[in-house]
Motif scaffolding. Structure first.
Motif, short mmCIF file in Angstrom:
data_model
loop_
_atom_site.label_atom_id
_atom_site.label_comp_id
_atom_site.label_asym_id
_atom_site.label_seq_id
_atom_site.Cartn_x
_atom_site.Cartn_y
_atom_site.Cartn_z
N HIS A 134 0.80 -1.22 0.00
CA HIS A 134 0.00 0.00 0.00
C HIS A 134 0.84 1.27 0.00
O HIS A 134 0.50 2.25 -0.67
N ALA A 138 0.93 3.88 -3.37
CA ALA A 138 0.57 5.29 -3.29
C ALA A 138 1.60 6.15 -4.02
O ALA A 138 1.24 7.07 -4.77
N ALA A 158 -7.35 2.07 -4.08
CA ALA A 158 -7.16 2.85 -2.85
C ALA A 158 -7.64 2.01 -1.68
O ALA A 158 -8.71 1.41 -1.74
N ASN A 162 -3.95 3.95 2.29
CA ASN A 162 -3.35 4.93 1.37
C ASN A 162 -4.37 5.75 0.58
O ASN A 162 -4.02 6.40 -0.39
N TYR A 163 -5.65 5.73 1.00
CA TYR A 163 -6.69 6.35 0.20
C TYR A 163 -6.48 7.85 -0.01
O TYR A 163 -6.86 8.40 -1.05
N VAL A 166 -3.71 8.17 -2.80
CA VAL A 166 -4.18 7.60 -4.06
C VAL A 166 -5.39 8.38 -4.59
O VAL A 166 -5.46 8.73 -5.77
N GLY A 167 -6.34 8.68 -3.73
CA GLY A 167 -7.51 9.42 -4.15
C GLY A 167 -7.17 10.81 -4.66
O GLY A 167 -7.70 11.26 -5.69
N VAL A 178 -10.92 5.78 -9.59
CA VAL A 178 -10.20 5.03 -8.56
C VAL A 178 -11.08 3.91 -8.00
O VAL A 178 -12.31 4.05 -7.92
N LEU A 196 -13.35 8.50 1.04
CA LEU A 196 -12.93 9.05 -0.25
C LEU A 196 -13.76 10.27 -0.64
O LEU A 196 -13.22 11.27 -1.13
#
Length: 314
Positions: A134, A138, A158, A162-163, A166-167, A178, A196
């Motif tokens: 993760h 990212a 995501a 790590n959202y 990544v988001g 995503v 998110l």
């Protein structure tokens, strides 16, 4: 007395997400009833089938795949073009396995260059998957998102870890979609979607991956979770769960014993390749009838079989 079929009407609807650009762009979701229940309502866009490929030689894949792709699997661009020209895929899933810190540990910049070359070499939509680490994913997705900006790719995935990175990189800084990946739990799936959207990611840019396993390996948990998610989205009009679902079937099915044990080790099971295909088809079918809007497969025969199934039921 004439037969009158009862109809189940729902108030909720799954959002529609577009991936890719141009004539080959695809849309998933958009349904307002359970999968293939055309007699109950609008079934939305037909389910899509993608083919998995790696950014490196598939060292861990079975010999059948190495032989099948022997002329192209040493070059990601050649491999992607082969899939587009020879298989009936709706999209390509490029898995950046070389970024794995426990493997080649390629830099985000190197991965971005490979991804850009692949995306620009084909007209099919591309789903870009990480290595599963993760923290590294990212960093890699940030560079890859920038490199393939304008191609409307779908990034898998995501996670709770790590959202934010990544988001922010995939859908907010650049124009991509995503995948929100959770672990076979309706509450975890809902929570990640909420996180998110609170971050600023628009719901129409989110696809869910609620977990997967090969049939016979605890798949009943996947099935029940998917049922609960879809029934909440339709029956309760729960907007936090009204995102399409993608299921990376090949990530799971080609690692179980039934798919990789040699015929010498298990002669009563029959040829290993056919066993793997059967496992992949069975799992993909289960995912699609449970609510998946797209599945990712590996074997061409699996792709052909699932495409025929979707065509027959839609």
């Amino acid at each position: 007395m004439a037969f009158k079929m009862s109809v189940q009407k729902y108030s909720g609807k799954i959002s529609e997400v577009e991936i890719g650009k141009g004539e080959k762009a695809i849309k998933i979701g958009g349904e307002s009833t359970l999968p293939f229940y055309s007699f109950d309502g609008n079934i939305g866009n037909t389910q899509k089938v993608g083919v998995e490929m790696l950014d490196v030689y598939p060292e861990g894949w079975t010999n059948e795949f190495k032989e099948m792709y022997k002329d192209v699997c040493d070059c990601p661009v050649k491999w992607a073009k082969y899939i587009e020209e020879n298989l009936k895929a709706d999209f390509i899933c490029l898995k950046l396995e070389s970024s794995d810190p426990n493997g080649l540990d390629r830099s985000p910049e190197e991965c971005a260059e490979v991804a850009k070359n692949v995306v620009e070499s084909v007209s099919l939509p591309v789903v870009i998957a990480g290595c599963g680490n993760h923290e590294k994913d990212a960093k890699v997705f940030e560079k890859v998102s920038q490199a393939v900006d304008g191609n409307n790719c779908l990034f898998l995935a995501a996670t709770e870890d790590n959202y934010k990175a990544v988001g922010a990189a995939t859908t907010m800084a650049y124009s991509h979609k995503v995948v929100a990946e959770s672990s076979v739990d309706i509450n975890l799936a809902k929570q990640l979607n909420v996180l998110l959207t609170q971050l600023g990611v628009k719901p129409e840019n989110i696809v869910m991956q609620i977990g997967c396993s090969a049939v016979g390996y605890g798949y009943e948990y996947v099935a029940s979770t998917m049922d609960r998610i879809r029934l909440a989205a339709f029956g309760q009009n729960d907007k936090t769960l009204q995102m399409p679902i993608v299921t990376p079937v090949s990530f799971e099915t080609w690692h179980v014993k039934e798919s990789i044990a040699s015929i010498e080790d298990e002669p009563q099971w029959g040829p290993a390749e056919q066993r793997g295909i059967n496992m992949e088809v069975s799992t993909a079918t289960s995912a699609l009838v449970g609510g998946a809007n797209a599945v990712i497969l590996r074997h061409p025969k699996s792709v052909e079989t699932i495409k025929e199934l979707v065509s027959a039921l839609s």
